[in-house]
Design an enzyme around this catalytic site. Structure first.
Site, short mmCIF file in Angstrom:
data_model
loop_
_atom_site.label_atom_id
_atom_site.label_comp_id
_atom_site.label_asym_id
_atom_site.label_seq_id
_atom_site.Cartn_x
_atom_site.Cartn_y
_atom_site.Cartn_z
N ASP A 34 0.86 -1.26 0.12
CA ASP A 34 -0.09 0.12 -0.08
C ASP A 34 0.82 1.24 0.01
O ASP A 34 0.29 2.30 0.08
CB ASP A 34 -1.14 0.02 1.14
CG ASP A 34 -0.34 0.03 2.66
OD1 ASP A 34 0.87 -0.08 2.47
OD2 ASP A 34 -0.92 -0.01 3.65
N GLU A 36 3.26 2.15 2.20
CA GLU A 36 3.76 2.33 3.68
C GLU A 36 5.23 1.75 3.69
O GLU A 36 5.44 0.82 3.14
CB GLU A 36 3.03 1.87 4.80
CG GLU A 36 1.55 2.47 4.88
CD GLU A 36 0.71 1.94 6.08
OE1 GLU A 36 1.11 1.05 6.81
OE2 GLU A 36 -0.36 2.69 6.31
N ARG A 86 13.25 26.26 5.07
CA ARG A 86 13.25 27.59 4.70
C ARG A 86 12.06 28.14 4.74
O ARG A 86 11.82 29.61 4.68
CB ARG A 86 13.50 27.57 3.02
CG ARG A 86 15.00 27.44 2.61
CD ARG A 86 15.25 27.30 1.25
NE ARG A 86 14.82 26.13 0.74
CZ ARG A 86 14.87 25.39 -0.54
NH1 ARG A 86 15.42 26.37 -1.40
NH2 ARG A 86 14.65 24.19 -0.94
N GLN A 87 10.77 27.68 5.30
CA GLN A 87 9.34 28.19 5.51
C GLN A 87 9.74 28.41 7.07
O GLN A 87 9.22 27.59 8.12
CB GLN A 87 8.46 27.20 5.07
CG GLN A 87 7.01 27.85 5.33
CD GLN A 87 6.58 28.92 4.53
OE1 GLN A 87 6.90 28.78 3.30
NE2 GLN A 87 5.54 29.69 4.87
N HIS A 119 18.94 26.30 7.29
CA HIS A 119 18.94 27.69 6.84
C HIS A 119 18.65 29.20 7.74
O HIS A 119 19.04 30.20 7.44
CB HIS A 119 17.75 27.58 5.79
CG HIS A 119 17.38 28.89 4.84
ND1 HIS A 119 18.43 28.94 3.84
CD2 HIS A 119 16.43 29.68 4.73
CE1 HIS A 119 17.99 30.04 3.12
NE2 HIS A 119 16.77 30.44 3.55
N LYS A 181 21.29 43.44 -6.40
CA LYS A 181 20.49 43.62 -7.70
C LYS A 181 19.91 45.21 -7.60
O LYS A 181 19.44 45.75 -6.89
CB LYS A 181 19.13 42.92 -7.48
CG LYS A 181 19.39 41.31 -7.37
CD LYS A 181 17.96 40.53 -7.37
CE LYS A 181 18.52 39.08 -7.18
NZ LYS A 181 17.25 38.14 -6.85
N ARG A 183 17.54 47.25 -10.34
CA ARG A 183 16.30 47.36 -11.24
C ARG A 183 16.50 48.40 -12.30
O ARG A 183 16.52 49.59 -11.95
CB ARG A 183 14.83 47.27 -10.82
CG ARG A 183 14.13 47.10 -11.59
CD ARG A 183 12.60 46.81 -11.16
NE ARG A 183 12.53 45.39 -10.64
CZ ARG A 183 12.38 44.40 -11.33
NH1 ARG A 183 12.31 44.37 -12.53
NH2 ARG A 183 12.55 43.15 -10.65
N ASP A 207 26.88 29.64 -1.11
CA ASP A 207 25.67 29.78 -0.49
C ASP A 207 25.36 28.61 0.44
O ASP A 207 25.93 27.38 0.18
CB ASP A 207 24.32 30.09 -1.48
CG ASP A 207 23.37 30.82 -0.57
OD1 ASP A 207 23.15 30.80 0.47
OD2 ASP A 207 22.24 31.15 -1.48
#
Length: 281
Positions: A34, A36, A86-87, A119, A181, A183, A207
Site C-alpha cells: 500500500d 507504507e 526555509r519556511q 537555513h 540587484k 532594477r 551559499d
C-alpha cells in the site's frame, strides 16, 4: 556507541562511523504494497547516533520510524539537511510555519540533535531537545583552496548569505562581497558585486543551499559580461531540483560542488569530520 542511518544518508553515515572509529548498524528498508514504509534495524548498542537528512517526505517518515526502532538506546540525532527549514515564518494568513512543524517532531526518543548549516538558526528554538547548529564554511573554504584559483573573489548571492561567505573567505584570506540587484527597468535587472570588481578575477559564488540555481546562473552570465575570468558555485546542501546542475553548467559555470549532506555526484566535500567532531564534543 554505534551509528545508524536512513536510506538516503548511508554514505555520509558510513564516513561518520569511520571518523568515530565505531560500527554502523545494518538496516533493511522496504515498502508495503500500500506504499507504507518499513525498516528493520540490526543489533543496536546502548548509545546510538542516528543520521538522517530530510530530503523528501519519505525520508522524514523513514527517520521517524528509525528513531522509534532505536527506542532501547540513548539516541543522538544528526540532521545533515533539514527539509522544510526555509519556511521559517508565516508569510500569509493560513500558512504553517513548516520549519517549526518539522522541528517539533523531534522531541521523543532522542537526547539531543545536531543540524548542519540550517537555513535559519532561529528554527533551533522549536526543537524539543537541546539542538546545536554546526557549519561547513571552513570545509567549503578548504576545498576552494585546493582548486588553486588565483586570488578568488568569494561572493554571496545576497546580503543574507554574506556571513557564510565571509567564513568561507577567511580560510584563504580572500576578498568577499555579495551580489546586489539593481532594477534597470520593469523587465531588466542587473546583478553585480556591491563593492568589489569581478573583472579579471575568478569568482566563487557560495551559499548554504543551491535549489533551482536560477539566481546563480543569471549572476554568472552577468559576471562574465563584467569581465570575470571564471565562475564557480559552491554550497553545503545541493538540492539541485529541476535540472539545476545542467542549467548552471549551461550558464558557463566552471565547477559546481556541494557536500554530502545530500548525496550527489558533485558532492566534493564530506560533512563527516565536522559532524564527528561535534559528536565527540
Amino acid at each position: 556507541m554505534k551509528v545508524i542511518s536512513t536510506e538516503k544518508s548511508q554514505v555520509l553515515a558510513s564516513r561518520i562511523a569511520g571518523a568515530l572509529n565505531t560500527d554502523i548498524v545494518d538496516v533493511k528498508f522496504s515498502r508495503f504494497p500500500d506504499g507504507e514504509l518499513y525498516l528493520s534495524a540490526g543489533a543496536l548498542d546502548d548509545e546510538t547516533v542516528i543520521i538522517g537528512s530530510v530530503t523528501d517526505n519519505d525520508a522524514l517518515v523513514q527517520l521517524l520510524l528509525l528513531i522509534d526502532a532505536c527506542d532501547t538506546s540513548k539516541n543522538h540525532l544528526v540532521l545533515p539537511y533539514m527539509g522544510y527549514a526555509r519556511q521559517d515564518k508565516r508569510f500569509h494568513d493560513g500558512e504553517p510555519i513548516s520549519a517549526r512543524a518539522i522541528a517539533r517532531l523531534f522531541k521523543e526518543g532522542i537526547e539531543d540533535c545536531i543540524t548542519v548549516n540550517i537555513h535559519e538558526p532561529d528554527v533551533l528554538k522549536y526543537f524539543g531537545v537541546p539542538t546545536r547548529n554546526i557549519s561547513l564554511a571552513k570545509d567549503v573554504g578548504a576545498y576552494i583552496k585546493s582548486m588553486d584559483l588565483e586570488d578568488p573573489l568569494i561572493l554571496a548571492p545576497d546580503d543574507g548569505a554574506l556571513a557564510f561567505a565571509e567564513d568561507v573567505a577567511s580560510v584563504g584570506g580572500w576578498d568577499c562581497d555579495h551580489l546586489e540587484k539593481t532594477r534597470i527597468s520593469g523587465v531588466e535587472v542587473k546583478m553585480a558585486p556591491k563593492k568589489l570588481c569581478a573583472a579579471s578575477r575568478s569568482v566563487v559564488i557560495v551559499d548554504d543551499i543551491i535549489s533551482t540555481g536560477s539566481t546563480i546562473a543569471t549572476a554568472a552570465g552577468m559576471l562574465y559580461k563584467q569581465g570575470a575570468t571564471e565562475v564557480c558555485a559552491a554550497c553545503v546542501h545541493g538540492v539541485l531540483i529541476g535540472g539545476a546542475y545542467v542549467h548552471l553548467k549551461a550558464s558557463g559555470i566552471r565547477e559546481i560542488f556541494c557536500s554530502d549532506t545530500i548525496e550527489r555526484g558533485c558532492s566534493r566535500i564530506s560533512a563527516a569530520s565536522c559532524i564527528a567532531s561535534a559528536i565527540k564534543n
